[in-house]
Enzyme design. Structure first.
Site, PDB file in Angstrom:
ATOM      1  N   ASP A  12       0.834  -1.205   0.000  1.00 34.74           N
ATOM      2  CA  ASP A  12       0.000   0.000   0.000  1.00 34.74           C
ATOM      3  C   ASP A  12       0.870   1.257   0.000  1.00 34.74           C
ATOM      4  O   ASP A  12       1.950   1.262   0.594  1.00 34.74           O
ATOM      5  CB  ASP A  12      -0.886  -0.029   1.262  1.00 34.74           C
ATOM      6  CG  ASP A  12      -2.052   0.931   1.155  1.00 34.74           C
ATOM      7  OD1 ASP A  12      -2.259   1.518   0.081  1.00 34.74           O
ATOM      8  OD2 ASP A  12      -2.758   1.095   2.167  1.00 34.74           O
ATOM      9  N   ASN A  14       1.453   3.403  -2.935  1.00 33.08           N
ATOM     10  CA  ASN A  14       2.041   3.861  -4.210  1.00 33.08           C
ATOM     11  C   ASN A  14       1.519   5.249  -4.591  1.00 33.08           C
ATOM     12  O   ASN A  14       2.275   6.087  -5.079  1.00 33.08           O
ATOM     13  CB  ASN A  14       1.675   2.914  -5.354  1.00 33.08           C
ATOM     14  CG  ASN A  14       2.253   1.534  -5.175  1.00 33.08           C
ATOM     15  OD1 ASN A  14       3.167   1.345  -4.391  1.00 33.08           O
ATOM     16  ND2 ASN A  14       1.729   0.571  -5.903  1.00 33.08           N
ATOM     17  N   ARG A  16       0.312   7.698  -2.634  1.00 30.17           N
ATOM     18  CA  ARG A  16       0.866   8.761  -1.783  1.00 30.17           C
ATOM     19  C   ARG A  16       2.332   9.028  -2.113  1.00 30.17           C
ATOM     20  O   ARG A  16       2.787  10.165  -2.130  1.00 30.17           O
ATOM     21  CB  ARG A  16       0.706   8.392  -0.294  1.00 30.17           C
ATOM     22  CG  ARG A  16      -0.676   8.737   0.241  1.00 30.17           C
ATOM     23  CD  ARG A  16      -0.986   8.000   1.508  1.00 30.17           C
ATOM     24  NE  ARG A  16      -1.342   6.613   1.227  1.00 30.17           N
ATOM     25  CZ  ARG A  16      -1.497   5.683   2.146  1.00 30.17           C
ATOM     26  NH1 ARG A  16      -1.302   5.975   3.420  1.00 30.17           N
ATOM     27  NH2 ARG A  16      -1.835   4.455   1.796  1.00 30.17           N
ATOM     28  N   TRP A  17       3.062   7.961  -2.423  1.00 34.05           N
ATOM     29  CA  TRP A  17       4.471   8.102  -2.812  1.00 34.05           C
ATOM     30  C   TRP A  17       4.568   8.991  -4.058  1.00 34.05           C
ATOM     31  O   TRP A  17       5.413   9.881  -4.134  1.00 34.05           O
ATOM     32  CB  TRP A  17       5.038   6.708  -3.095  1.00 34.05           C
ATOM     33  CG  TRP A  17       6.504   6.653  -3.392  1.00 34.05           C
ATOM     34  CD1 TRP A  17       7.520   6.440  -2.505  1.00 34.05           C
ATOM     35  CD2 TRP A  17       7.122   6.792  -4.691  1.00 34.05           C
ATOM     36  NE1 TRP A  17       8.733   6.439  -3.155  1.00 34.05           N
ATOM     37  CE2 TRP A  17       8.516   6.651  -4.502  1.00 34.05           C
ATOM     38  CE3 TRP A  17       6.649   7.022  -5.981  1.00 34.05           C
ATOM     39  CZ2 TRP A  17       9.423   6.733  -5.559  1.00 34.05           C
ATOM     40  CZ3 TRP A  17       7.557   7.108  -7.039  1.00 34.05           C
ATOM     41  CH2 TRP A  17       8.927   6.961  -6.818  1.00 34.05           C
ATOM     42  N   HIS A  29       2.895   3.306  -9.109  1.00 26.44           N
ATOM     43  CA  HIS A  29       2.754   1.847  -9.260  1.00 26.44           C
ATOM     44  C   HIS A  29       4.012   1.246  -9.911  1.00 26.44           C
ATOM     45  O   HIS A  29       4.430   0.147  -9.554  1.00 26.44           O
ATOM     46  CB  HIS A  29       1.513   1.504 -10.087  1.00 26.44           C
ATOM     47  CG  HIS A  29       0.229   1.898  -9.408  1.00 26.44           C
ATOM     48  ND1 HIS A  29      -0.011   1.623  -8.075  1.00 26.44           N
ATOM     49  CD2 HIS A  29      -0.883   2.544  -9.855  1.00 26.44           C
ATOM     50  CE1 HIS A  29      -1.207   2.090  -7.744  1.00 26.44           C
ATOM     51  NE2 HIS A  29      -1.750   2.658  -8.800  1.00 26.44           N
ATOM     52  N   ASN A  59     -10.478  -2.707  -7.082  1.00 26.59           N
ATOM     53  CA  ASN A  59      -9.651  -1.709  -7.782  1.00 26.59           C
ATOM     54  C   ASN A  59     -10.172  -1.334  -9.174  1.00 26.59           C
ATOM     55  O   ASN A  59      -9.750  -0.322  -9.739  1.00 26.59           O
ATOM     56  CB  ASN A  59      -8.194  -2.189  -7.910  1.00 26.59           C
ATOM     57  CG  ASN A  59      -7.407  -2.108  -6.618  1.00 26.59           C
ATOM     58  OD1 ASN A  59      -6.425  -2.831  -6.424  1.00 26.59           O
ATOM     59  ND2 ASN A  59      -7.812  -1.226  -5.702  1.00 26.59           N
ATOM     60  N   TRP A  60     -11.113  -2.105  -9.725  1.00 24.73           N
ATOM     61  CA  TRP A  60     -11.683  -1.749 -11.039  1.00 24.73           C
ATOM     62  C   TRP A  60     -12.372  -0.398 -10.981  1.00 24.73           C
ATOM     63  O   TRP A  60     -12.536   0.259 -12.002  1.00 24.73           O
ATOM     64  CB  TRP A  60     -12.709  -2.797 -11.499  1.00 24.73           C
ATOM     65  CG  TRP A  60     -12.138  -4.143 -11.769  1.00 24.73           C
ATOM     66  CD1 TRP A  60     -12.289  -5.261 -10.998  1.00 24.73           C
ATOM     67  CD2 TRP A  60     -11.326  -4.546 -12.884  1.00 24.73           C
ATOM     68  NE1 TRP A  60     -11.620  -6.328 -11.559  1.00 24.73           N
ATOM     69  CE2 TRP A  60     -11.018  -5.918 -12.715  1.00 24.73           C
ATOM     70  CE3 TRP A  60     -10.813  -3.883 -14.007  1.00 24.73           C
ATOM     71  CZ2 TRP A  60     -10.243  -6.635 -13.619  1.00 24.73           C
ATOM     72  CZ3 TRP A  60     -10.035  -4.605 -14.906  1.00 24.73           C
ATOM     73  CH2 TRP A  60      -9.754  -5.951 -14.709  1.00 24.73           C
ATOM     74  N   ARG A  62     -11.323   2.317  -9.736  1.00 22.84           N
ATOM     75  CA  ARG A  62     -10.399   3.472  -9.815  1.00 22.84           C
ATOM     76  C   ARG A  62     -10.510   4.118 -11.207  1.00 22.84           C
ATOM     77  O   ARG A  62     -11.046   3.494 -12.127  1.00 22.84           O
ATOM     78  CB  ARG A  62      -8.971   2.990  -9.572  1.00 22.84           C
ATOM     79  CG  ARG A  62      -8.786   2.529  -8.139  1.00 22.84           C
ATOM     80  CD  ARG A  62      -7.340   2.411  -7.772  1.00 22.84           C
ATOM     81  NE  ARG A  62      -7.231   2.090  -6.359  1.00 22.84           N
ATOM     82  CZ  ARG A  62      -6.127   2.220  -5.645  1.00 22.84           C
ATOM     83  NH1 ARG A  62      -5.018   2.653  -6.205  1.00 22.84           N
ATOM     84  NH2 ARG A  62      -6.110   1.913  -4.370  1.00 22.84           N
ATOM     85  N   ARG A 179       1.620  -5.076   6.023  1.00 24.79           N
ATOM     86  CA  ARG A 179       0.967  -4.016   5.249  1.00 24.79           C
ATOM     87  C   ARG A 179       1.795  -2.756   5.387  1.00 24.79           C
ATOM     88  O   ARG A 179       2.163  -2.378   6.507  1.00 24.79           O
ATOM     89  CB  ARG A 179      -0.464  -3.771   5.729  1.00 24.79           C
ATOM     90  CG  ARG A 179      -1.153  -2.699   4.872  1.00 24.79           C
ATOM     91  CD  ARG A 179      -2.636  -2.600   5.100  1.00 24.79           C
ATOM     92  NE  ARG A 179      -3.208  -1.693   4.111  1.00 24.79           N
ATOM     93  CZ  ARG A 179      -4.429  -1.784   3.607  1.00 24.79           C
ATOM     94  NH1 ARG A 179      -5.229  -2.733   4.002  1.00 24.79           N
ATOM     95  NH2 ARG A 179      -4.860  -0.929   2.712  1.00 24.79           N
ATOM     96  N   GLU A 198       0.195 -13.731  11.731  1.00 32.78           N
ATOM     97  CA  GLU A 198       0.665 -12.596  12.524  1.00 32.78           C
ATOM     98  C   GLU A 198       0.653 -11.375  11.615  1.00 32.78           C
ATOM     99  O   GLU A 198       1.051 -11.454  10.444  1.00 32.78           O
ATOM    100  CB  GLU A 198       2.105 -12.847  13.011  1.00 32.78           C
ATOM    101  CG  GLU A 198       2.217 -13.962  14.023  1.00 32.78           C
ATOM    102  CD  GLU A 198       1.548 -13.627  15.355  1.00 32.78           C
ATOM    103  OE1 GLU A 198       1.608 -12.455  15.769  1.00 32.78           O
ATOM    104  OE2 GLU A 198       0.962 -14.543  15.963  1.00 32.78           O
TER     105      GLU A 198
HETATM  106  C1  FPP Z   1      -1.913   0.320  -3.284  1.00 33.36           C
HETATM  107  O1  FPP Z   1      -1.413   1.630  -3.379  1.00 33.36           O
HETATM  108  C2  FPP Z   1      -1.377  -0.468  -4.344  1.00 33.36           C
HETATM  109  C3  FPP Z   1      -2.108  -0.977  -5.364  1.00 33.36           C
HETATM  110  C4  FPP Z   1      -3.548  -0.764  -5.527  1.00 33.36           C
HETATM  111  C5  FPP Z   1      -1.462  -1.741  -6.413  1.00 33.36           C
HETATM  112  C6  FPP Z   1      -0.234  -2.500  -6.036  1.00 33.36           C
HETATM  113  C7  FPP Z   1       0.566  -2.625  -7.249  1.00 33.36           C
HETATM  114  C8  FPP Z   1       1.919  -2.584  -7.333  1.00 33.36           C
HETATM  115  C9  FPP Z   1       2.821  -2.548  -6.172  1.00 33.36           C
HETATM  116  C10 FPP Z   1       2.609  -2.533  -8.624  1.00 33.36           C
HETATM  117  C11 FPP Z   1       2.164  -3.503  -9.616  1.00 33.36           C
HETATM  118  C12 FPP Z   1       2.438  -4.881  -9.192  1.00 33.36           C
HETATM  119  C13 FPP Z   1       3.029  -5.773  -9.963  1.00 33.36           C
HETATM  120  C14 FPP Z   1       3.132  -7.173  -9.512  1.00 33.36           C
HETATM  121  C15 FPP Z   1       3.574  -5.414 -11.287  1.00 33.36           C
HETATM  122  P1  FPP Z   1      -2.430   2.822  -3.525  1.00 33.36           P
HETATM  123  O2  FPP Z   1      -2.417   3.270  -4.960  1.00 33.36           O
HETATM  124  O3  FPP Z   1      -3.767   2.447  -2.981  1.00 33.36           O
HETATM  125  O4  FPP Z   1      -1.728   3.887  -2.634  1.00 33.36           O
HETATM  126  P2  FPP Z   1      -2.411   5.095  -1.862  1.00 33.36           P
HETATM  127  O5  FPP Z   1      -3.262   4.491  -0.776  1.00 33.36           O
HETATM  128  O6  FPP Z   1      -1.238   5.859  -1.321  1.00 33.36           O
HETATM  129  O7  FPP Z   1      -3.180   5.864  -2.895  1.00 33.36           O
END
Ligand code: FPP
Length: 231
Positions: A12, A14, A16-17, A29, A59-60, A62, A179, A198
């Protein structure tokens, strides 16, 4: 306590990063996929199973460009492991409902799974279009079909036999679920399998998560006592 055999990760943070860097969500991502690649390659040989949550059944909903960006990133990721399959000894697996994915992505996934099924390295399961409740419903439907066809008797349904209808058939339950980014939820991840896992939460955003952070989580796990409901 022993090392965990199976570590599962909710990757989780990506978005915010990316926001912090004024980048697009898809750039976040992409950085997340890179973090996963580096981490899994360091873990291979030390741990037996890694399961990661890449795309949930929710996630669909989004924005369309984020969904298509994630799908294309997943396709590239799978393709890379197909291209590297001779050099790479990890067993690559996907869990989730593949029927909603584009045929080309689904075929790539099935091809990679077949290509690496006898690899001796760490078994990496990527959850794509995965939801724990959805997985249980699909498992119930398959078990019902077997009852109707006479190959399964209702009396023979128990926790062990039911597990074999889940996407994770053959994979032990996770010992440790990590997480990132500080959220304290399982978000429909490994709903059945997480019963005695755990939990560990890391405040770092996923693209910043490293092997050292994983080892810190493992050390904390090893300091805990698991009782599985017993004294
Ligand atoms: C959550 O971050 C992450 C996801 C919904 C997707 C996870 C995907 C990857 C790490 C990359 C793709 C994976 C592979 C195997 C190629 P978020 O976008 O919900 O973050 P946020 O809560 O900060 O907005």
């Amino acid at each position: 306590m022993n090392l965990p055999d199976h570590i599962a990760i909710i990757m989780d943070g990506n978005g915010r990063w990316a926001n912090k860097r004024f980048l697009s969500k898809n750039a976040g991502h992409k950085a997340g996929a890179e973090a996963l690649r580096k981490l899994s390659e360091r873990m291979n040989g030390q741990f037996k199973y890694l399961t990661v949550y890449a795309f949930s059944t929710e996630n669909w909903s989004r924005p369309q460009d984020e969904v298509s960006g994630l799908m294309s990133l997943l396709g590239d990721y799978i393709q890379q492991y197909i291209d590297d399959s001779k050099k790479n000894n990890m067993r690559m697996n996907v869990i989730g409902d593949l029927s909603r994915l584009e045929a080309r992505l689904r075929e790539k996934i099935l091809y990679l799974t077949e290509l690496t099924k006898n690899h001796p390295g760490m078994c990496v399961s990527i959850a794509i279009n995965y939801g724990g409740r959805d997985e249980i419903i699909r498992a119930v439907k398959r078990a019902c079909a077997d009852v109707l066809s006479g190959t399964l008797s209702p009396e023979a349904i128990n926790q062990q036999s039911f597990s074999s209808y889940l996407d994770t058939d053959g994979i032990p339950d996770p010992d440790l679920i990590i997480r990132t980014s500080g959220e304290m939820r399982l978000s429909n991840f490994l709903t059945w399998q997480s019963a005695y896992a755990e939990l560990y939460n890391c405040p770092k955003l996923w693209p910043d998560f490293t092997y050292d952070d994983l080892i810190e989580a493992v050390n904390i796990y090893m300091g805990r006592e698991r009782r599985f409901g017993k004294r």
